[in-house]
Design a protein around this motif. Sequence first.
Motif, short mmCIF file in Angstrom:
data_model
loop_
_atom_site.label_atom_id
_atom_site.label_comp_id
_atom_site.label_asym_id
_atom_site.label_seq_id
_atom_site.Cartn_x
_atom_site.Cartn_y
_atom_site.Cartn_z
N GLY A 1 0.78 -1.23 0.00
CA GLY A 1 0.00 0.00 0.00
C GLY A 1 0.81 1.27 0.00
O GLY A 1 0.27 2.35 0.22
N LYS B 1 2.38 3.98 -2.08
CA LYS B 1 2.23 4.42 -3.46
C LYS B 1 3.30 5.39 -3.91
O LYS B 1 3.33 5.80 -5.07
N ASP C 1 -1.86 3.96 0.77
CA ASP C 1 -3.24 3.56 0.51
C ASP C 1 -4.03 3.57 1.81
O ASP C 1 -3.45 3.44 2.90
N GLY C 2 -5.35 3.66 1.70
CA GLY C 2 -6.19 3.52 2.87
C GLY C 2 -6.38 4.82 3.62
O GLY C 2 -5.74 5.82 3.33
N SER C 3 -7.29 4.80 4.60
CA SER C 3 -7.62 6.03 5.31
C SER C 3 -7.67 5.83 6.82
O SER C 3 -8.09 6.71 7.55
N ASP C 4 -7.21 4.67 7.29
CA ASP C 4 -7.20 4.41 8.73
C ASP C 4 -5.89 4.93 9.32
O ASP C 4 -4.83 4.36 9.12
N GLU C 5 -5.99 6.05 10.05
CA GLU C 5 -4.78 6.71 10.54
C GLU C 5 -4.02 5.83 11.54
O GLU C 5 -2.80 5.79 11.53
N ALA D 1 -3.96 2.52 11.73
CA ALA D 1 -3.27 1.45 11.01
C ALA D 1 -2.04 1.99 10.30
O ALA D 1 -0.98 1.35 10.28
N ALA D 2 -2.18 3.18 9.72
CA ALA D 2 -1.05 3.78 9.01
C ALA D 2 0.09 4.06 9.97
O ALA D 2 1.26 3.80 9.66
N GLN E 1 1.86 0.87 10.73
CA GLN E 1 2.67 0.43 9.59
C GLN E 1 3.94 1.29 9.47
O GLN E 1 5.04 0.78 9.26
N ASN F 1 -4.07 13.92 6.01
CA ASN F 1 -4.99 13.26 5.08
C ASN F 1 -5.04 13.92 3.70
O ASN F 1 -4.32 14.83 3.43
#
Lengths: 80, 80
Positions: A32, A34, B47-51, B53-54, B57, B80
């Motif tokens: 994920g 990018k 990718d994605g929008s879950d802060e 989780a980001a 990661q 965001n």
Amino acid sequence: MKARVTVTLKNGVLDPQGQAIEGSLASLGFGGVKGVRQGKVFDLVLDGSDEEAARTQLTGMCEKLLANTVIENYQIEISN
Amino acid sequence: MKARVTVTLKNGVLDPQGQAIEGSLASLGFGGVKGVRQGKVFDLVLDGSDEEAARTQLTGMCEKLLANTVIENYQIEISN
């Protein structure tokens, strides 16, 4: 007075180092991602307390040494 | 989602590159610079929008690849 100068590549300028990091992250299983672009940060300690004068001096430093303004942008943050 | 990871040397870790820049700034006539430390900045697009989780990661990326946690600190900012 403390200042942080952040130097980043301008949009459109190729960043092979960032691309290599992006590839490595994918190899390590971090999906994920990018895009990755790498830049530089300089933390400076300055004499004096005049923020306006410090900003002028820092702009000079960026233009003359810290950034290559042909391909890089710079951003100056000052904290007391 | 965009994230910026800033990696800086820990206090006490020698920074010859920063010292060289400090010397060059003095040679160029920029007085009053009492210290320079250089770090790195990584701008990532995720990718994605879950802060949350980001952030998890990104912490993994820092621990495994982006920072050498023996000598470097990292800071994660998500926008965001």
